[in-house]
Write a protein that holds these residues in place. Structure first.
Motif, PDB file in Angstrom:
ATOM      1  N   ALA A 195      22.937  34.004  37.826  1.00 39.44           N
ATOM      2  CA  ALA A 195      23.222  35.437  37.386  1.00 39.44           C
ATOM      3  C   ALA A 195      21.899  35.795  36.566  1.00 39.44           C
ATOM      4  O   ALA A 195      21.747  37.245  36.394  1.00 39.44           O
ATOM      5  N   LEU A 199      20.353  39.478  37.932  1.00 39.91           N
ATOM      6  CA  LEU A 199      20.082  40.636  37.130  1.00 39.91           C
ATOM      7  C   LEU A 199      18.736  40.963  37.158  1.00 39.91           C
ATOM      8  O   LEU A 199      18.273  42.283  37.295  1.00 39.91           O
ATOM      9  N   LEU A 217      22.276  52.268  46.725  1.00 36.59           N
ATOM     10  CA  LEU A 217      22.359  52.479  45.191  1.00 36.59           C
ATOM     11  C   LEU A 217      23.575  53.045  44.871  1.00 36.59           C
ATOM     12  O   LEU A 217      24.189  52.495  43.883  1.00 36.59           O
ATOM     13  N   LEU A 221      26.681  51.351  42.816  1.00 42.03           N
ATOM     14  CA  LEU A 221      27.034  51.831  41.420  1.00 42.03           C
ATOM     15  C   LEU A 221      28.577  52.117  41.370  1.00 42.03           C
ATOM     16  O   LEU A 221      29.096  51.853  40.498  1.00 42.03           O
ATOM     17  N   ILE A 224      30.547  48.968  41.418  1.00 45.18           N
ATOM     18  CA  ILE A 224      30.607  48.147  40.002  1.00 45.18           C
ATOM     19  C   ILE A 224      31.326  48.925  39.091  1.00 45.18           C
ATOM     20  O   ILE A 224      31.872  48.138  38.316  1.00 45.18           O
ATOM     21  N   LEU A 225      31.078  50.277  39.095  1.00 39.65           N
ATOM     22  CA  LEU A 225      31.926  50.938  38.006  1.00 39.65           C
ATOM     23  C   LEU A 225      33.399  50.820  38.091  1.00 39.65           C
ATOM     24  O   LEU A 225      34.203  50.574  37.285  1.00 39.65           O
ATOM     25  N   LEU A 227      34.972  48.308  39.233  1.00 37.18           N
ATOM     26  CA  LEU A 227      35.535  46.975  38.659  1.00 37.18           C
ATOM     27  C   LEU A 227      35.584  46.866  37.283  1.00 37.18           C
ATOM     28  O   LEU A 227      36.063  45.906  36.764  1.00 37.18           O
ATOM     29  N   MET A 228      35.139  47.772  36.535  1.00 36.55           N
ATOM     30  CA  MET A 228      35.065  47.847  35.169  1.00 36.55           C
ATOM     31  C   MET A 228      36.539  48.634  34.676  1.00 36.55           C
ATOM     32  O   MET A 228      36.348  49.820  34.887  1.00 36.55           O
ATOM     33  N   GLY A 229      37.456  47.873  34.101  1.00 40.22           N
ATOM     34  CA  GLY A 229      38.567  48.459  33.775  1.00 40.22           C
ATOM     35  C   GLY A 229      38.586  49.692  33.053  1.00 40.22           C
ATOM     36  O   GLY A 229      39.260  50.588  33.175  1.00 40.22           O
ATOM     37  N   ILE A 230      37.667  49.365  31.877  1.00 38.47           N
ATOM     38  CA  ILE A 230      37.367  50.715  30.916  1.00 38.47           C
ATOM     39  C   ILE A 230      37.089  51.921  31.634  1.00 38.47           C
ATOM     40  O   ILE A 230      37.698  53.051  31.518  1.00 38.47           O
ATOM     41  N   VAL A 231      36.088  51.852  32.677  1.00 36.80           N
ATOM     42  CA  VAL A 231      35.427  53.031  33.394  1.00 36.80           C
ATOM     43  C   VAL A 231      36.615  53.501  34.331  1.00 36.80           C
ATOM     44  O   VAL A 231      36.896  54.742  34.316  1.00 36.80           O
ATOM     45  N   ASN A 262      37.900  52.163  47.122  1.00 40.46           N
ATOM     46  CA  ASN A 262      38.716  51.746  48.353  1.00 40.46           C
ATOM     47  C   ASN A 262      38.166  52.378  49.638  1.00 40.46           C
ATOM     48  O   ASN A 262      38.165  51.694  50.587  1.00 40.46           O
ATOM     49  N   ARG A 265      34.990  50.797  50.658  1.00 41.25           N
ATOM     50  CA  ARG A 265      35.521  49.415  51.115  1.00 41.25           C
ATOM     51  C   ARG A 265      35.971  49.480  52.517  1.00 41.25           C
ATOM     52  O   ARG A 265      35.744  48.591  53.396  1.00 41.25           O
ATOM     53  N   ASN A 266      37.182  50.205  52.727  1.00 38.57           N
ATOM     54  CA  ASN A 266      37.902  50.189  53.851  1.00 38.57           C
ATOM     55  C   ASN A 266      37.390  50.849  55.086  1.00 38.57           C
ATOM     56  O   ASN A 266      37.567  50.537  56.213  1.00 38.57           O
ATOM     57  N   GLN A 269      32.638  49.106  54.585  1.00 38.20           N
ATOM     58  CA  GLN A 269      32.297  47.790  54.071  1.00 38.20           C
ATOM     59  C   GLN A 269      33.173  46.820  55.439  1.00 38.20           C
ATOM     60  O   GLN A 269      32.400  46.034  55.946  1.00 38.20           O
TER      61      GLN A 269
ATOM     62  N   VAL B  29      41.002  45.267  27.157  1.00 39.18           N
ATOM     63  CA  VAL B  29      40.534  46.208  28.155  1.00 39.18           C
ATOM     64  C   VAL B  29      41.534  46.787  29.132  1.00 39.18           C
ATOM     65  O   VAL B  29      42.298  45.958  29.567  1.00 39.18           O
ATOM     66  N   PRO B  30      41.497  47.932  29.347  1.00 34.44           N
ATOM     67  CA  PRO B  30      42.785  48.455  30.314  1.00 34.44           C
ATOM     68  C   PRO B  30      42.296  48.061  31.566  1.00 34.44           C
ATOM     69  O   PRO B  30      40.988  47.749  32.084  1.00 34.44           O
ATOM     70  N   ASN B 222      42.917  43.837  55.146  1.00 33.57           N
ATOM     71  CA  ASN B 222      43.090  44.818  55.771  1.00 33.57           C
ATOM     72  C   ASN B 222      43.617  44.536  57.000  1.00 33.57           C
ATOM     73  O   ASN B 222      44.503  45.521  57.589  1.00 33.57           O
ATOM     74  N   TYR B 283      37.045  39.013  30.938  1.00 33.39           N
ATOM     75  CA  TYR B 283      36.786  40.278  31.677  1.00 33.39           C
ATOM     76  C   TYR B 283      35.961  41.222  30.976  1.00 33.39           C
ATOM     77  O   TYR B 283      35.075  41.828  31.483  1.00 33.39           O
ATOM     78  N   HIS B 287      32.545  43.054  32.084  1.00 39.11           N
ATOM     79  CA  HIS B 287      32.269  44.604  31.772  1.00 39.11           C
ATOM     80  C   HIS B 287      30.692  44.537  30.957  1.00 39.11           C
ATOM     81  O   HIS B 287      29.813  45.321  31.528  1.00 39.11           O
TER      82      HIS B 287
END
Lengths: 300, 313
Positions: A195, A199, A217, A221, A224-225, A227-231, A262, A265-266, A269, B29-30, B222, B283, B287
């Motif tokens: 890790a 980083l 990039l 991004l 990555i975003l 994957l963040m539940g809040i975002v 998605n 990815r589909n 990727q 976290v939602p 897929n 999780y 974040h």
């Protein structure tokens, strides 16, 4: 009469004849072993190649030979020569597969022998860092001792549940300390170091130096975003409320971050990885054929 | 364009702070499950009492942050469904021991915390052990599982060592197709071999993989070669949320707490049981780590553009 009666690989272990087969196989095996050891290199190489061809051939033929469908209802014999071949190959496949398991077990013994030879030599000659060799050997011996002691205790007292800590004896505690409390923790600690490198590398290398790097990039991004539940919760929520009941609702909903991610990815990727894997597959196949046919390193 | 930038030790220190401090707080976290997680949940919840599952445990301590969490959540569901589970490993000699420890822990929780009937070795689960050479071993299981596992034994309730095929878990298994589900909790290439040798056997395949394996596993998902997969910590979080809230189930306020647009079935979870584990706990930490990464990437780029501008002047 069972199908196994037609195959030398699956003889009935309750019959006395299997004993003679085993003796015969051991004698032949040792004869081949000593013959190979004493044979000159020019004989050993083609022999090794022939054995590789034979072993690999079993899997190749088994893959393409018709599969056994059924047997004669009355006699339970294979219906014809092709069916007999199928039964023989199916049994052979299992046995040859077992050979590789046995060879892998031999490799474990070879590894222990090699470690002992190198590190005992290092300790005897007091070479640089010989202290680490002592640590390594002590660790190995204690893990083997406690591991095997724990195993034999568990095997000897089958009615005791050794997964319950209150039933533990010294050997169980020793095994738990060495395996769970030390080895597993060190394993996790070593892996977690990655890790830090990731980083640091992301900070130093992930830069918009060119158009290609900027596209990379940007896509990274977005993924990555996403994957963040809040975002993703707030972004998608905002897009959904923006779409509301407007005429362009379906178009606007495509801009949810999960949808964009998605799509990336589909659409990009997955095909890219499929292409790479296809290439790797072809490369592996060609290398396998080269090794099998003895074309690598002049095996003939 | 070489820039000095932030020293490494500062980056490392920031990472330590960003990943450890959130662990001391409970941060809700939602998050909605991705399609692959929702399909994985559906496949697990479709199991009926007594269904047979072959569970490959191909991970060790190095990836336990993701793999152990995945394994625990999957085992919780399998135990609550009273599925019969055969565990085996091909990736690492340490794997069976690690799996056995996790199984013991979850089985204990199943009885003591969730107050469920005991989930017993031999009757409900067995361990078929470790097989070196993953590709050859998985191929052997695909071709003839009775032959591949023929030498494996377990202790029956009378304390006698018996073939695993005499256990209630394996007694009905003639070929690998007799399993109702095959699961691979893996941190290595064993998922590839499962697809290679087992996808043609008409048994649903389900994977629980590490975060770095998600892109390659997505290919199998897929193409329909696996029914679903749990990818990394996000996968564990998804599964734990679905276990707690169900999938597409409306709450008291009429809103769906955990929903998915692809898997539209309404699948109830296990409300009130110990569902939330490492996924929910770690999780938020993920974040913060990702946030730190984004911030550092932005700083790195700003530094680069500044340096470029300086050089032009």
């Amino acid at each position: 009469m069972k199908p196994s009666d037609f195959s030398i690989w699956s003889l009935d272990p309750t019959k006395g004849t299997v004993f003679y087969h085993v003796i015969f196989a051991i004698v032949i095996g040792f004869a081949i072993f000593f013959a190979l050891m004493n044979a000159p290199t020019q004989v050993r190489r083609p022999l090794t190649w022939f054995l590789t061809l034979l072993s690999g051939g079993v899997f190749v033929v088994a893959a393409y030979w018709p599969k056994p469908i059924n047997f004669d209802a009355k006699t339970q014999k294979p219906l014809n020569a092709i069916e007999s071949g199928s039964v023989f190959l199916a049994d052979t496949n299992n046995v040859v597969g077992s050979f590789t398991q046995i060879l892998a077990a031999f490799m474990l013994g070879l590894g222990i022998f090699s470690l002992l030879r190198i590190h005992l030599g290092k300790i005897a000659k007091k070479k640089t860092d010989w202290g680490f060799s002592i640590v390594l050997l002590v660790s190995m011996v204690s893990m083997i001792t406690f591991g095997y002691w724990d195993y034999t205790t568990r095997q000897a007292n089958k009615l005791v549940d050794y997964d319950v800590q209150s039933n533990w004896k010294l050997e169980n505690m020793g095994r738990d300390f060495l395996f769970d409390k030390l080895l597993q923790q060190m394993d996790a600690a070593m892996f977690s170091i990655i890790a830090f490198f990731i980083l640091s590398a992301a900070y130093r290398a992930f830069r918009a130096r060119s158009v290609e790097a900027t596209i990379l990039l940007g896509t990274a991004l977005i993924v990555i975003l996403s994957l963040m539940g809040i975002v993703s919760a707030y972004w998608d929520g905002a897009v959904t409320s923006l779409a509301g009941d407007s005429a362009n609702k379906d178009l606007i909903l495509n801009f949810k971050i999960t949808e964009i991610s998605n799509w990336l990815r589909n659409t990009f990727q997955t095909p890219a990885i499929t292409g790479i894997r296809f290439g790797i597959g072809l490369g592996t196949l060609s290398m396998a054929i080269r090794i099998w046919l003895g074309l690598e390193k002049g095996g003939k | 364009m070489k820039t000095k930038g932030i020293p490494k030790f500062v980056i490392y220190l920031l990472l330590i702070i960003f990943t450890s401090v959130p662990l001391f707080f409970s941060i809700p976290v939602p998050g909605q499950p991705v399609d692959a997680s929702a399909d994985a949940f559906k496949a697990l919840m479709n199991l009926k009492e007594g269904d047979e599952v072959l569970l490959a445990s191909d991970w060790t301590g190095s990836t336990r942050g993701e793999s152990m969490a995945n394994m625990k959540s999957i085992l919780r569901i399998l135990m609550r469904k009273r599925a019969k589970v055969a565990i085996w490993s091909t990736a690492d000699p340490q794997a069976p021991r690690v799996a056995q420890d996790v199984m013991a822990e979850v089985a204990k929780e199943h009885v003591e915390v969730d107050k469920q009937p005991a989930y017993k070795r031999w009757d409900d689960w067995i361990i078929a052990g470790y097989y070196p050479n993953a590709d050859v071993a998985i191929n052997a299981v695909a071709k003839d599982i009775r032959n591949a596992f023929s030498t494996r034994k377990e202790t029956n309730p009378e304390g006698k060592l018996k073939s695993i095929f005499e256990s209630p878990v394996m007694k009905n298994i003639k070929t690998v197709s007799d399993f109702d589900l095959i699961i691979d909790v893996t941190a290595s290439k064993t998922s590839d071999f499962h697809v290679q040798f087992l996808s043609a056997q008409k048994v649903p395949l389900l994977f629980a993989v590490t975060g770095v394996m998600v892109p390659e596993t997505q290919v199998f998902y897929n193409s329909g070669q696996c029914v679903g997969f749990l990818g990394g910590l996000k996968g564990v979080f998804d599964l734990e949320q679905m276990m707690e809230n169900g999938l597409n189930i409306k709450g008291a306020d009429g809103k769906v707490l955990t929903g998915n647009s692809k898997v539209t079935d309404e699948i109830p979870g296990f409300k009130g049981m110990s569902n939330k584990g490492s996924g929910t706990k770690y999780y938020p930490t993920l974040h913060f780590a990702l946030l730190l990464m984004i911030v550092l990437i932005i700083i790195g780029n700003v530094e680069m553009f500044k340096a470029k501008k300086g050089a032009q002047k």
